[in-house]
Design an enzyme around this catalytic site. Structure first.
Site, PDB file in Angstrom:
ATOM      1  N   CYS A 105       0.994  -1.487   0.304  1.00 16.30           N
ATOM      2  CA  CYS A 105      -0.241  -0.007  -0.045  1.00 16.30           C
ATOM      3  C   CYS A 105       1.276   1.309  -0.092  1.00 16.30           C
ATOM      4  O   CYS A 105       0.641   2.500  -0.123  1.00 16.30           O
ATOM      5  CB  CYS A 105      -0.990   0.263   1.448  1.00 16.30           C
ATOM      6  SG  CYS A 105      -1.894  -1.143   1.173  1.00 16.30           S
TER       7      CYS A 105
ATOM      8  N   HIS B 194      -3.498   7.273   6.544  1.00 12.98           N
ATOM      9  CA  HIS B 194      -3.025   6.183   6.205  1.00 12.98           C
ATOM     10  C   HIS B 194      -4.867   6.007   5.692  1.00 12.98           C
ATOM     11  O   HIS B 194      -4.975   5.443   5.244  1.00 12.98           O
ATOM     12  CB  HIS B 194      -2.230   5.099   6.186  1.00 12.98           C
ATOM     13  CG  HIS B 194      -2.227   4.488   5.369  1.00 12.98           C
ATOM     14  ND1 HIS B 194      -2.149   4.141   4.088  1.00 12.98           N
ATOM     15  CD2 HIS B 194      -2.051   2.942   5.896  1.00 12.98           C
ATOM     16  CE1 HIS B 194      -2.211   2.620   4.096  1.00 12.98           C
ATOM     17  NE2 HIS B 194      -2.125   2.346   4.870  1.00 12.98           N
TER      18      HIS B 194
ATOM     19  N   GLU C  14      -1.385   5.079  13.770  1.00 16.54           N
ATOM     20  CA  GLU C  14      -1.514   5.906  12.973  1.00 16.54           C
ATOM     21  C   GLU C  14      -1.127   8.111  13.964  1.00 16.54           C
ATOM     22  O   GLU C  14      -0.803   8.384  14.212  1.00 16.54           O
ATOM     23  CB  GLU C  14      -1.970   6.493  11.632  1.00 16.54           C
ATOM     24  CG  GLU C  14      -1.497   7.798  11.596  1.00 16.54           C
ATOM     25  CD  GLU C  14      -2.112   7.154   9.618  1.00 16.54           C
ATOM     26  OE1 GLU C  14      -1.418   8.076   8.902  1.00 16.54           O
ATOM     27  OE2 GLU C  14      -3.011   6.588   9.444  1.00 16.54           O
TER      28      GLU C  14
ATOM     29  N   LYS D  18     -10.147   7.861   2.306  1.00 13.76           N
ATOM     30  CA  LYS D  18      -9.963   6.501   2.434  1.00 13.76           C
ATOM     31  C   LYS D  18     -11.905   6.508   2.831  1.00 13.76           C
ATOM     32  O   LYS D  18     -12.693   4.993   1.961  1.00 13.76           O
ATOM     33  CB  LYS D  18      -9.487   5.624   2.807  1.00 13.76           C
ATOM     34  CG  LYS D  18      -8.076   4.854   2.436  1.00 13.76           C
ATOM     35  CD  LYS D  18      -7.058   4.604   3.197  1.00 13.76           C
ATOM     36  CE  LYS D  18      -5.755   4.178   2.443  1.00 13.76           C
ATOM     37  NZ  LYS D  18      -5.079   5.134   2.706  1.00 13.76           N
TER      38      LYS D  18
ATOM     39  N   HIS E  52      -9.812   1.903   0.043  1.00  9.58           N
ATOM     40  CA  HIS E  52      -8.510   1.738   0.021  1.00  9.58           C
ATOM     41  C   HIS E  52      -7.778   1.365  -1.065  1.00  9.58           C
ATOM     42  O   HIS E  52      -8.149  -0.293  -1.795  1.00  9.58           O
ATOM     43  CB  HIS E  52      -7.307   0.357   0.927  1.00  9.58           C
ATOM     44  CG  HIS E  52      -6.825   0.534   1.463  1.00  9.58           C
ATOM     45  ND1 HIS E  52      -5.529   1.325   0.704  1.00  9.58           N
ATOM     46  CD2 HIS E  52      -6.131  -0.082   2.532  1.00  9.58           C
ATOM     47  CE1 HIS E  52      -4.758   1.423   1.202  1.00  9.58           C
ATOM     48  NE2 HIS E  52      -4.925  -0.001   2.103  1.00  9.58           N
TER      49      HIS E  52
ATOM     50  N   PHE F 123       1.445  -3.763   4.015  1.00 11.32           N
ATOM     51  CA  PHE F 123       2.035  -5.197   4.658  1.00 11.32           C
ATOM     52  C   PHE F 123       3.018  -5.076   4.251  1.00 11.32           C
ATOM     53  O   PHE F 123       4.452  -4.154   2.931  1.00 11.32           O
ATOM     54  CB  PHE F 123       0.954  -6.023   3.831  1.00 11.32           C
ATOM     55  CG  PHE F 123       0.055  -6.075   4.524  1.00 11.32           C
ATOM     56  CD1 PHE F 123      -0.964  -5.699   5.289  1.00 11.32           C
ATOM     57  CD2 PHE F 123      -0.870  -7.376   4.141  1.00 11.32           C
ATOM     58  CE1 PHE F 123      -2.106  -5.036   6.237  1.00 11.32           C
ATOM     59  CE2 PHE F 123      -2.331  -7.032   4.206  1.00 11.32           C
ATOM     60  CZ  PHE F 123      -3.121  -6.788   5.144  1.00 11.32           C
TER      61      PHE F 123
END
Length: 439
Positions: free
Chosen positions: A173, A313, A324, A345, A350, A409
């Site tokens: 991502c 994010h 975060e 998002k 996403h 990831f």
């Protein structure tokens, strides 16, 4: 006007933008939908998810016609992820005022970096079925070039004759955020004058949805897709899978001024790090995210108080949003309470490898227009998420500098700093996204 930074690097400005997202097929429609708080989530139409799948909805791109950007033969020979890339590159090149073959730029000084997390997964699934059902002799000779992640960048370079640095960045991502940052570095170092950069993803496929659902990463609000993505809300239960792409034209300031380009923003900082912790879970306290944000601020020469907005994010997963938030508070200290920390998002879902590029463009538009999109679907406060997330209503604020965060990831972290382009006397284009500054 100084065209180099204090340490002698070329300044890097944004001169063109392109978007295809679940809420709009260009910059103008996407931006209007985001400011209006429109959700792109709906039942999946690209395959039949109604009976066997535990997750039956996603944020699909709607009404996209690839034949607007390529002929019918090309459409048959390109995966959807590459079609999105060609579309947003076309929009961005046009927006930047570059010609069909990139004139007046020197094609040998124009590069292409396009990030994607997975590449042509729809083609991979289709050709796997062909192999199993019809045998190896029926696998398409275009399977490999349609599937490999670098093909989006390759096709764009062929389309425009761009002969400079050309490759794909693949870091889950964070893929397209890495593409923007690496493009910035190439221009700063003088290895390119212009970069066509961004990201693309088209992963709303049976295997991908099943895989993310099996690892309990996706929201299961099948009864209410439009309210499923709810970053920083106590009742969040996973992210909503999205698709689409975003592209920027980055140039050295000297090159942009030399051709009289319309400048819409400046990319000033790039921070990257690794969690070195877990395959999928973020590091405690957002340790890796802290490193990336600190590095971006340092690279841009910004103090915490200079930043007015963070495009988080903000995936709507329990672990990401808390970590975060903790990372932002650790980096910004008391200044964190003055920030608007938004997650678009909540509307786009996403976009995986394309998220960094799309959200980088959104951050440019925030600094340019003074409009901050809302984070929609807020209903229940989370005591561990206690910053200003622009919940349910857009904000008006002049933002001199913004950060945009992307975490992937594998523990990949990227933070980019975007600064408002200071208009020259007599200019009045600030309210028009994509309209550019008077160079």
């Amino acid at each position: 006007m100084e065209t180099r930074t204090r340490d002698g690097r070329h300044r890097v400005v944004v001169t063109g933008l392109g978007l295809v997202t679940p809420v709009g097929n260009d910059v103008e429609s996407t931006w209007a939908a985001l400011l209006a708080g429109s959700s792109g989530a709906a039942p999946i139409t690209q395959f039949d998810a109604a009976e066997k799948f535990s997750v039956k909805f996603a944020c699909e791109v709607k009404g996209f016609d690839p034949e607007q950007y390529m002929d019918r033969k090309e459409v048959r020979r390109t995966d959807r992820f590459a079609q999105f890339a060609l579309a947003v590159a076309h929009q961005a090149v046009l927006d930047a005022g570059l010609g069909e073959r990139l004139a007046p730029a020197d094609p040998e000084r124009v590069g292409v970096l396009i990030g994607t997390g997975i590449g042509g997964v729809a083609t991979f699934e289709e050709q796997t079925r062909t192999l199993l059902e019809r045998g190896p002799g029926r696998v398409s000779p275009f399977f490999v070039p349609m599937f490999i992640p670098d093909m989006a960048a390759g096709l764009i370079s062929m389309r425009y004759g761009a002969m400079g640095p050309n490759y794909a960045t693949v870091s889950a991502c964070s893929s397209s955020a890495h593409a923007l940052g690496n493009s910035m570095r190439l221009i700063q170092a003088g290895e390119a004058d212009v970069m066509i950069t961004g990201g693309t993803e088209a992963t709303i496929t049976p295997l991908t949805v099943a895989g993310f659902a099996s690892m309990k990463a996706l929201s299961t609000r099948n009864d209410s897709p439009g309210t499923a993505s709810r970053p920083f809300d106590a009742e969040r239960d996973g992210f909503v899978l999205g698709e689409g792409g975003g592209a920027m034209i980055l140039e050295s300031l000297e090159h942009a001024l030399g051709r009289g380009a319309h400048i819409v923003g400046e990319l000033t900082g790039f921070g990257q790090s690794a969690d070195a912790y877990h395959m999928t879970a973020p590091a405690p306290e957002g340790a890796g995210a802290q490193l990336a944000m600190r590095a971006a601020l340092r690279d841009a020469g910004l103090e915490a108080a200079d930043v007015g907005y963070i495009n988080a994010h903000g995936t709507s997963t329990p672990a990401n949003d808390v970590n975060e938030t903790k990372a932002i508070k650790a980096v910004f200290g008391p200044a964190a309470q003055a920030l608007v920390v938004g997650s678009t998002k909540s509307m786009t879902g996403h976009l995986l490898g394309a998220a960094g590029a799309v959200e980088g463009i959104i951050s440019v538009l925030v600094t340019r227009t003074g409009q901050i999109p809302p984070t929609i679907n807020f209903s229940t406060p989370d005591p561990e998420c206690d910053l200003d997330y622009a919940h349910n209503e857009r904000r008006e604020r002049q933002v001199r500098a913004a950060l945009t965060n992307s975490f992937g990831f594998g523990g990949h972290n990227v933070s980019l700093a975007v600064s408002r382009w200071e208009e020259q006397p007599g200019c009045s284009r600030l309210s028009t996204p994509g309209g550019g500054a008077c160079g």
